[in-house]
Motif scaffolding. Structure first.
Motif, mmCIF file in Angstrom:
data_model
loop_
_atom_site.group_PDB
_atom_site.id
_atom_site.type_symbol
_atom_site.label_atom_id
_atom_site.label_comp_id
_atom_site.label_asym_id
_atom_site.label_seq_id
_atom_site.Cartn_x
_atom_site.Cartn_y
_atom_site.Cartn_z
ATOM 1 N N ARG A 1 -43.607 -8.392 19.048
ATOM 2 C CA ARG A 1 -44.365 -7.517 19.958
ATOM 3 C C ARG A 1 -44.498 -8.143 21.343
ATOM 4 O O ARG A 1 -44.392 -7.467 22.358
ATOM 5 N N THR A 2 -44.744 -9.459 21.364
ATOM 6 C CA THR A 2 -45.047 -10.112 22.642
ATOM 7 C C THR A 2 -43.793 -10.590 23.357
ATOM 8 O O THR A 2 -43.870 -11.172 24.437
ATOM 9 N N ASN A 3 -42.634 -10.416 22.729
ATOM 10 C CA ASN A 3 -41.337 -10.819 23.294
ATOM 11 C C ASN A 3 -41.142 -12.333 23.311
ATOM 12 O O ASN A 3 -40.272 -12.828 24.014
ATOM 13 N N ASP A 4 -41.920 -13.061 22.501
ATOM 14 C CA ASP A 4 -41.592 -14.479 22.305
ATOM 15 C C ASP A 4 -40.312 -14.574 21.473
ATOM 16 O O ASP A 4 -39.554 -15.530 21.588
ATOM 17 N N ILE A 5 -40.087 -13.565 20.623
ATOM 18 C CA ILE A 5 -38.812 -13.383 19.921
ATOM 19 C C ILE A 5 -38.229 -12.076 20.451
ATOM 20 O O ILE A 5 -38.930 -11.061 20.529
ATOM 21 N N GLN A 6 -36.957 -12.094 20.807
ATOM 22 C CA GLN A 6 -36.403 -10.950 21.547
ATOM 23 C C GLN A 6 -35.628 -9.963 20.690
ATOM 24 O O GLN A 6 -35.474 -8.811 21.080
ATOM 25 N N MET A 7 -35.103 -10.411 19.567
ATOM 26 C CA MET A 7 -34.284 -9.447 18.814
ATOM 27 C C MET A 7 -34.185 -9.800 17.331
ATOM 28 O O MET A 7 -34.540 -10.910 16.917
ATOM 29 N N VAL A 8 -33.695 -8.828 16.577
ATOM 30 C CA VAL A 8 -33.592 -8.988 15.127
ATOM 31 C C VAL A 8 -32.153 -8.719 14.692
ATOM 32 O O VAL A 8 -31.610 -7.634 14.927
ATOM 33 N N SER A 9 -31.546 -9.713 14.087
ATOM 34 C CA SER A 9 -30.225 -9.576 13.462
ATOM 35 C C SER A 9 -30.414 -9.856 11.980
ATOM 36 O O SER A 9 -31.480 -10.321 11.575
ATOM 37 N N THR A 10 -29.363 -9.635 11.187
ATOM 38 C CA THR A 10 -29.575 -9.879 9.749
ATOM 39 C C THR A 10 -29.190 -11.273 9.287
ATOM 40 O O THR A 10 -29.680 -11.739 8.273
ATOM 41 N N ASP A 11 -28.231 -11.931 9.984
ATOM 42 C CA ASP A 11 -27.583 -13.118 9.409
ATOM 43 C C ASP A 11 -26.981 -12.726 8.060
ATOM 44 O O ASP A 11 -27.086 -13.460 7.068
ATOM 45 N N HIS A 12 -26.367 -11.540 8.057
ATOM 46 C CA HIS A 12 -25.776 -11.006 6.816
ATOM 47 C C HIS A 12 -24.721 -11.978 6.276
ATOM 48 O O HIS A 12 -23.660 -12.155 6.869
ATOM 49 N N CYS A 13 -25.036 -12.599 5.151
ATOM 50 C CA CYS A 13 -24.119 -13.579 4.542
ATOM 51 C C CYS A 13 -24.278 -13.416 3.024
ATOM 52 O O CYS A 13 -24.974 -14.196 2.368
ATOM 53 N N PRO A 14 -23.673 -12.367 2.475
ATOM 54 C CA PRO A 14 -23.962 -11.983 1.092
ATOM 55 C C PRO A 14 -23.169 -12.792 0.055
ATOM 56 O O PRO A 14 -22.011 -13.134 0.285
ATOM 57 N N PHE A 15 -23.843 -13.086 -1.050
ATOM 58 C CA PHE A 15 -23.167 -13.687 -2.200
ATOM 59 C C PHE A 15 -23.703 -12.998 -3.447
ATOM 60 O O PHE A 15 -24.882 -12.642 -3.505
ATOM 61 N N CYS A 16 -22.841 -12.820 -4.455
ATOM 62 C CA CYS A 16 -23.293 -12.240 -5.721
ATOM 63 C C CYS A 16 -24.004 -13.316 -6.534
ATOM 64 O O CYS A 16 -23.735 -14.509 -6.382
ATOM 65 N N MET A 17 -24.909 -12.870 -7.400
ATOM 66 C CA MET A 17 -25.558 -13.824 -8.306
ATOM 67 C C MET A 17 -24.529 -14.368 -9.291
ATOM 68 O O MET A 17 -24.447 -15.573 -9.513
ATOM 69 N N LYS A 18 -23.753 -13.439 -9.871
ATOM 70 C CA LYS A 18 -22.765 -13.874 -10.871
ATOM 71 C C LYS A 18 -21.514 -14.397 -10.181
ATOM 72 O O LYS A 18 -20.881 -13.686 -9.406
ATOM 73 N N GLY A 19 -21.191 -15.635 -10.451
ATOM 74 C CA GLY A 19 -19.941 -16.196 -9.930
ATOM 75 C C GLY A 19 -20.081 -16.840 -8.563
ATOM 76 O O GLY A 19 -19.134 -17.462 -8.085
ATOM 77 N N GLN A 20 -21.253 -16.657 -7.892
ATOM 78 C CA GLN A 20 -21.431 -17.293 -6.591
ATOM 79 C C GLN A 20 -22.759 -18.057 -6.533
ATOM 80 O O GLN A 20 -22.777 -19.265 -6.612
ATOM 81 N N LYS A 21 -23.876 -17.327 -6.464
ATOM 82 C CA LYS A 21 -25.174 -18.018 -6.422
ATOM 83 C C LYS A 21 -25.345 -18.910 -7.664
ATOM 84 O O LYS A 21 -25.964 -19.976 -7.591
ATOM 85 N N ASP A 22 -24.786 -18.452 -8.814
ATOM 86 C CA ASP A 22 -24.994 -19.219 -10.052
ATOM 87 C C ASP A 22 -24.237 -20.552 -10.070
ATOM 88 O O ASP A 22 -24.376 -21.330 -11.018
ATOM 89 N N MET A 23 -23.483 -20.864 -9.022
ATOM 90 C CA MET A 23 -22.905 -22.204 -8.916
ATOM 91 C C MET A 23 -24.014 -23.250 -8.798
ATOM 92 O O MET A 23 -23.782 -24.432 -9.025
#
Ligand code: URP
Ligand code: ZN
Ligand code: ZN
Length: 477
Positions: free
Chosen positions: A320-342
């Motif tokens: 609101r106060t513009n101390d932070i100017q924008m919102v992105s996702t940092d979209h970096c997807p991994f599946c639970m099975k076969g990726q996160k479960d490492m």
């Protein structure tokens, strides 16, 4: 092809008005009072398509300036390709992304840039640009920075964490900053103290603390605040502009705010996960399938912070106060099975990242409903500022004549249930926002004048998206 979007409430970052939007080909041709004629010419009878947007918001397409499609990382590769990830983005009202070319130590920057252009070309559903990641900053990297600016890659991400993968030491950072200061480009910083984190991780694993929750505990806010401060000081020394990515700690925001108040060109980005999710959520996460390993779904860096410590509250306030100017996702997807479960028996082996490119516009709109931000600020932090920050404004980020026909028709009376099997088009086997209910809905999305989403149907195609050759940041002189 001419399209008239009539009777909608056009929302730009600067204000809101009931207006008709005429799109000719891939460009917005006019924004007019409802029912206007153009020099006596009846517009509605002379266009190919008329969309009635009465009661709905007509906003510039979302710009997600931080995504990692098919990025090789953490011993695997981000699960969304440029095709699947950009299609999911379109579903959620995002019509442009800026992704990251990766250069690991020893690699040649320009070779990597060519490789990423090859990966994305002909694949994307929406327009796309690139930032360049630099790890070791070789002499050839500095030359490449000048070349890349001419190619429309006017921003360079450096890492103060991930030793042996991405980390640049302070000397390397200063070299890249000196170059940015001379060629007008933007330095983006992953600001976490990597040496401290590596030590805390080793100690946690040695003590048998291996569950996902320990990811957050071993990346404390002090490591983020310290690195943010150091990055600001190095930027101050060199005169480089600095954009701090994925800010999650309120203390890091305070560092950014102090630097800005001093007149330094320092900017901050946060992400939906730091506005809506917390370390406590991760600690409490349990499922029949995964037990406490459920918490791996939210392993990302910077990590989720404690709600009790007030980070989430502070982040909304900073937006609101513009101390932070924008919102992105940092979209970096991994599946639970076969990726996160490492990382089932060792949280440090869980690939870091959360996918949410599809939900950013909705999640931030919920912030409007919840009275965290205004309607215009919603547009500003999700579209207009990203366009200005990264040299796309005028073409993107605004509904005005001459801009690309990237337009979202958003229904404030609609509803969106987030979750796998509901609204989920990302290539992930779970949703980080499962069960979230949004009081609004992306009805129609136009990408450069073409309707790509309408009435819960995807009408676009792979390859619709074009490369965005960006200019320099419009926040810099
Ligand atoms: O956890 C994250 N953020 N993964 C993506 C890489 C990065 O640091 O942005
Ligand atoms: Zn990062
Ligand atoms: Zn990232």
């Amino acid at each position: 092809m001419k399209t008239l979007i009539k009777n909608g409430t056009v929302v730009n970052s600067t204000g809101t008005a009931t207006a008709d939007v005429l799109i000719d080909g891939d460009t917005i041709a006019a924004v007019l009072a409802p029912g206007s004629t153009l020099l006596g010419f009846d517009i509605e009878r002379n266009v190919d398509t008329v969309i009635d947007a009465a009661g709905k918001y007509v906003i510039p397409g979302g710009i997600d300036a931080h995504t990692h499609m098919q990025m090789p990382f953490g011993g695997t590769e981000a699960s969304d390709t440029f095709e699947t990830g950009t299609r999911a983005a379109a579903w959620g009202g995002t019509t442009s992304i800026v992704d990251f070319v990766v250069q690991y130590a020893g690699e040649n920057v320009l070779d990597q840039y060519a490789a990423w252009q090859d990966k994305a070309r002909g694949e994307c559903a929406i327009d796309y640009g690139f930032h360049q990641i630099l790890s070791d900053v070789q002499d050839s990297s500095l030359v490449a920075m000048d070349e890349l600016v001419k190619e429309g890659v006017s921003s360079f991400k450096l890492f103060m964490a991930y030793k042996g993968v991405f980390l640049s030491d302070d000397g390397q950072i200063v070299k890249a900053m000196q170059k940015a200061s001379s060629n007008g480009s933007m330095i983006m910083m992953h600001a976490e103290n990597g040496s401290v984190i590596d030590l805390l991780v080793q100690q946690a694993i040695a003590a048998g603390n291996t569950s996902p929750y320990n990811h957050g505990l071993t990346r404390p806010w002090q490591a983020e605040e310290e690195a943010t401060h150091r990055a600001i000081m190095l930027a101050n020394l060199t005169g480089a502009p600095l954009y701090v990515v994925h800010v999650s700690a309120k203390q890091a925001v305070e560092q950014i705010a102090v630097a800005r108040d001093r007149g330094q060109n320092v900017f901050g980005e946060t992400c939906p996960q730091y506005l809506y999710l917390s370390l406590e959520d991760q600690l409490g996460a349990q499922s029949d399938e995964w037990g406490s390993f459920e918490g791996a779904k939210w392993v990302c860096s910077t990590p989720l912070r404690s709600k009790a410590e007030g980070h989430q509250h502070h982040m909304w306030q900073s937006l609101r106060t513009n101390d932070i100017q924008m919102v992105s996702t940092d979209h970096c997807p991994f599946c639970m099975k076969g990726q996160k479960d490492m990382g089932l028996t060792d949280f440090s082996k869980i690939p870091n990242g959360i996918g949410s490119v599809e939900h950013r516009m909705d999640l931030l709109y919920q912030g409007v409903v919840d009275k965290q931000i205004s309607l215009e600020r919603w547009v500003e932090v999700t579209s207009t500022t990203p366009a200005r920050m990264f040299g796309m404004y005028g073409q993107k980020g605004v509904i005005q004549p001459g801009a690309d026909g990237d337009v979202v028709i958003y229904d404030p009376n609609g509803h969106t249930s987030i979750g796998v099997g509901k609204t989920h088009h990302m290539n992930m086997d779970y949703s980080a926002y499962e069960g979230f209910e949004i009081d609004g809905h992306v009805d129609t999305v136009l990408s450069r004048g073409k309707v790509v989403i309408d009435d819960n149907q995807y009408l676009g195609a792979k390859g619709d998206g074009k490369y965005i050759k960006r200019g320099l940041s419009q926040y810099l002189i």
